[in-house]
Design a protein around this motif. Structure first.
Motif, PDB file in Angstrom:
ATOM      1  N   GLU A 144       0.821  -1.205   0.000  1.00  0.00           N
ATOM      2  CA  GLU A 144       0.000   0.000   0.000  1.00  0.00           C
ATOM      3  C   GLU A 144       0.858   1.260   0.000  1.00  0.00           C
ATOM      4  OE1 GLU A 144      -3.454   0.320   2.474  1.00  0.00           O
ATOM      5  OE2 GLU A 144      -3.517  -1.850   2.699  1.00  0.00           O
ATOM      6  N   ASN A 145       2.102   1.142   0.457  1.00  0.00           N
ATOM      7  CA  ASN A 145       3.019   2.283   0.497  1.00  0.00           C
ATOM      8  C   ASN A 145       3.779   2.454  -0.808  1.00  0.00           C
ATOM      9  OD1 ASN A 145       2.336   2.774   3.196  1.00  0.00           O
ATOM     10  ND2 ASN A 145       3.804   1.260   3.877  1.00  0.00           N
ATOM     11  N   GLY A 146       3.559   1.579  -1.766  1.00  0.00           N
ATOM     12  CA  GLY A 146       4.251   1.665  -3.044  1.00  0.00           C
ATOM     13  C   GLY A 146       5.534   0.862  -3.033  1.00  0.00           C
ATOM     14  N   LEU A 147       6.364   1.082  -4.035  1.00  0.00           N
ATOM     15  CA  LEU A 147       7.618   0.357  -4.171  1.00  0.00           C
ATOM     16  C   LEU A 147       8.729   1.077  -3.428  1.00  0.00           C
ATOM     17  CD1 LEU A 147       7.489  -0.289  -8.017  1.00  0.00           C
ATOM     18  CD2 LEU A 147       6.834  -1.868  -6.205  1.00  0.00           C
ATOM     19  N   THR A 148       9.717   0.314  -3.008  1.00  0.00           N
ATOM     20  CA  THR A 148      10.912   0.940  -2.454  1.00  0.00           C
ATOM     21  C   THR A 148      11.712   1.511  -3.619  1.00  0.00           C
ATOM     22  OG1 THR A 148      12.241  -1.064  -2.642  1.00  0.00           O
ATOM     23  CG2 THR A 148      11.004  -0.753  -0.583  1.00  0.00           C
ATOM     24  N   ALA A 149      12.636   2.391  -3.341  1.00  0.00           N
ATOM     25  CA  ALA A 149      13.471   2.985  -4.387  1.00  0.00           C
ATOM     26  C   ALA A 149      14.270   1.899  -5.104  1.00  0.00           C
ATOM     27  CB  ALA A 149      14.396   4.040  -3.793  1.00  0.00           C
ATOM     28  N   ASP A 150      14.762   0.922  -4.358  1.00  0.00           N
ATOM     29  CA  ASP A 150      15.533  -0.163  -4.966  1.00  0.00           C
ATOM     30  C   ASP A 150      14.674  -1.006  -5.899  1.00  0.00           C
ATOM     31  OD1 ASP A 150      17.845   0.593  -3.660  1.00  0.00           O
ATOM     32  OD2 ASP A 150      17.536  -0.802  -1.982  1.00  0.00           O
ATOM     33  N   ALA A 179      11.891  -0.035  -7.407  1.00  0.00           N
ATOM     34  CA  ALA A 179      11.521   0.793  -8.559  1.00  0.00           C
ATOM     35  C   ALA A 179      12.663   0.826  -9.574  1.00  0.00           C
ATOM     36  CB  ALA A 179      11.172   2.206  -8.098  1.00  0.00           C
ATOM     37  N   LYS A 180      13.900   0.989  -9.109  1.00  0.00           N
ATOM     38  CA  LYS A 180      15.055   0.998 -10.020  1.00  0.00           C
ATOM     39  C   LYS A 180      15.214  -0.354 -10.690  1.00  0.00           C
ATOM     40  CE  LYS A 180      19.969   2.019 -10.363  1.00  0.00           C
ATOM     41  NZ  LYS A 180      19.947   1.526 -11.684  1.00  0.00           N
ATOM     42  N   SER A 181      15.023  -1.423  -9.938  1.00  0.00           N
ATOM     43  CA  SER A 181      15.131  -2.763 -10.492  1.00  0.00           C
ATOM     44  C   SER A 181      14.102  -2.977 -11.603  1.00  0.00           C
ATOM     45  CB  SER A 181      14.944  -3.800  -9.389  1.00  0.00           C
ATOM     46  OG  SER A 181      14.845  -5.081  -9.924  1.00  0.00           O
ATOM     47  N   ARG A 182      12.871  -2.559 -11.367  1.00  0.00           N
ATOM     48  CA  ARG A 182      11.811  -2.725 -12.375  1.00  0.00           C
ATOM     49  C   ARG A 182      12.062  -1.837 -13.590  1.00  0.00           C
ATOM     50  NH1 ARG A 182       6.034  -3.795  -9.432  1.00  0.00           N
ATOM     51  NH2 ARG A 182       6.811  -5.230  -7.857  1.00  0.00           N
ATOM     52  N   LEU A 183      12.603  -0.638 -13.372  1.00  0.00           N
ATOM     53  CA  LEU A 183      12.927   0.239 -14.483  1.00  0.00           C
ATOM     54  C   LEU A 183      14.019  -0.380 -15.344  1.00  0.00           C
ATOM     55  CD1 LEU A 183      12.524   2.965 -15.895  1.00  0.00           C
ATOM     56  CD2 LEU A 183      14.243   3.906 -14.357  1.00  0.00           C
ATOM     57  N   ASP A 184      15.028  -0.959 -14.704  1.00  0.00           N
ATOM     58  CA  ASP A 184      16.110  -1.620 -15.439  1.00  0.00           C
ATOM     59  C   ASP A 184      15.592  -2.836 -16.199  1.00  0.00           C
ATOM     60  OD1 ASP A 184      17.885   0.253 -14.458  1.00  0.00           O
ATOM     61  OD2 ASP A 184      18.639  -1.036 -12.850  1.00  0.00           O
ATOM     62  N   THR A 185      14.688  -3.588 -15.590  1.00  0.00           N
ATOM     63  CA  THR A 185      14.155  -4.808 -16.203  1.00  0.00           C
ATOM     64  C   THR A 185      13.157  -4.513 -17.313  1.00  0.00           C
ATOM     65  OG1 THR A 185      14.394  -5.968 -14.104  1.00  0.00           O
ATOM     66  CG2 THR A 185      12.940  -6.966 -15.725  1.00  0.00           C
ATOM     67  N   ASN A 186      12.205  -3.606 -17.050  1.00  0.00           N
ATOM     68  CA  ASN A 186      11.077  -3.383 -17.958  1.00  0.00           C
ATOM     69  C   ASN A 186      11.199  -2.134 -18.815  1.00  0.00           C
ATOM     70  OD1 ASN A 186       9.783  -5.638 -16.785  1.00  0.00           O
ATOM     71  ND2 ASN A 186       9.089  -4.353 -15.108  1.00  0.00           N
ATOM     72  N   GLY A 187      12.094  -1.238 -18.473  1.00  0.00           N
ATOM     73  CA  GLY A 187      12.211   0.025 -19.195  1.00  0.00           C
ATOM     74  C   GLY A 187      11.172   1.020 -18.723  1.00  0.00           C
ATOM     75  N   LYS A 188      11.187   2.193 -19.340  1.00  0.00           N
ATOM     76  CA  LYS A 188      10.238   3.242 -18.966  1.00  0.00           C
ATOM     77  C   LYS A 188       8.829   2.862 -19.383  1.00  0.00           C
ATOM     78  CE  LYS A 188      13.354   7.140 -19.028  1.00  0.00           C
ATOM     79  NZ  LYS A 188      13.571   8.506 -19.521  1.00  0.00           N
ATOM     80  N   ASN A 189       7.868   3.349 -18.635  1.00  0.00           N
ATOM     81  CA  ASN A 189       6.458   3.116 -18.915  1.00  0.00           C
ATOM     82  C   ASN A 189       6.010   4.156 -19.940  1.00  0.00           C
ATOM     83  OD1 ASN A 189       3.859   2.280 -18.835  1.00  0.00           O
ATOM     84  ND2 ASN A 189       3.381   3.146 -16.842  1.00  0.00           N
ATOM     85  N   LYS A 190       6.339   3.892 -21.208  1.00  0.00           N
ATOM     86  CA  LYS A 190       6.081   4.863 -22.258  1.00  0.00           C
ATOM     87  C   LYS A 190       5.429   4.161 -23.445  1.00  0.00           C
ATOM     88  CE  LYS A 190       8.437   8.332 -25.008  1.00  0.00           C
ATOM     89  NZ  LYS A 190       9.709   8.928 -25.382  1.00  0.00           N
TER      90      LYS A 190
END
Length: 51
Positions: free
Chosen positions: A19-25, A27-38
């Motif tokens: 409920e508090n969202g993702l941790t910074a780590d 979020a960075k991991s998902r960005l590296d894995t999945n790329g930007k949400n564009k």
């Protein structure tokens, strides 16, 4: 899964979130894995092309 029909806890568990969202780590991991949400840019249709 149709998230809008599921219980909140089920969706959070499915996406490894809270409920508090993702941790910074995380979020960075998902960005590296999945790329930007564009979305890909589509070809623009101009109004005067109809004539």
């Amino acid at each position: 899964m149709k998230e809008y029909f599921a219980e909140k806890e089920t969706v959070l568990r499915e996406y490894n979130s809270s409920e508090n969202g993702l941790t910074a780590d995380e979020a960075k991991s998902r960005l590296d894995t999945n790329g930007k949400n564009k979305l890909a840019q589509g070809k623009r249709k101009l109004c005067f092309t109809n004539f």
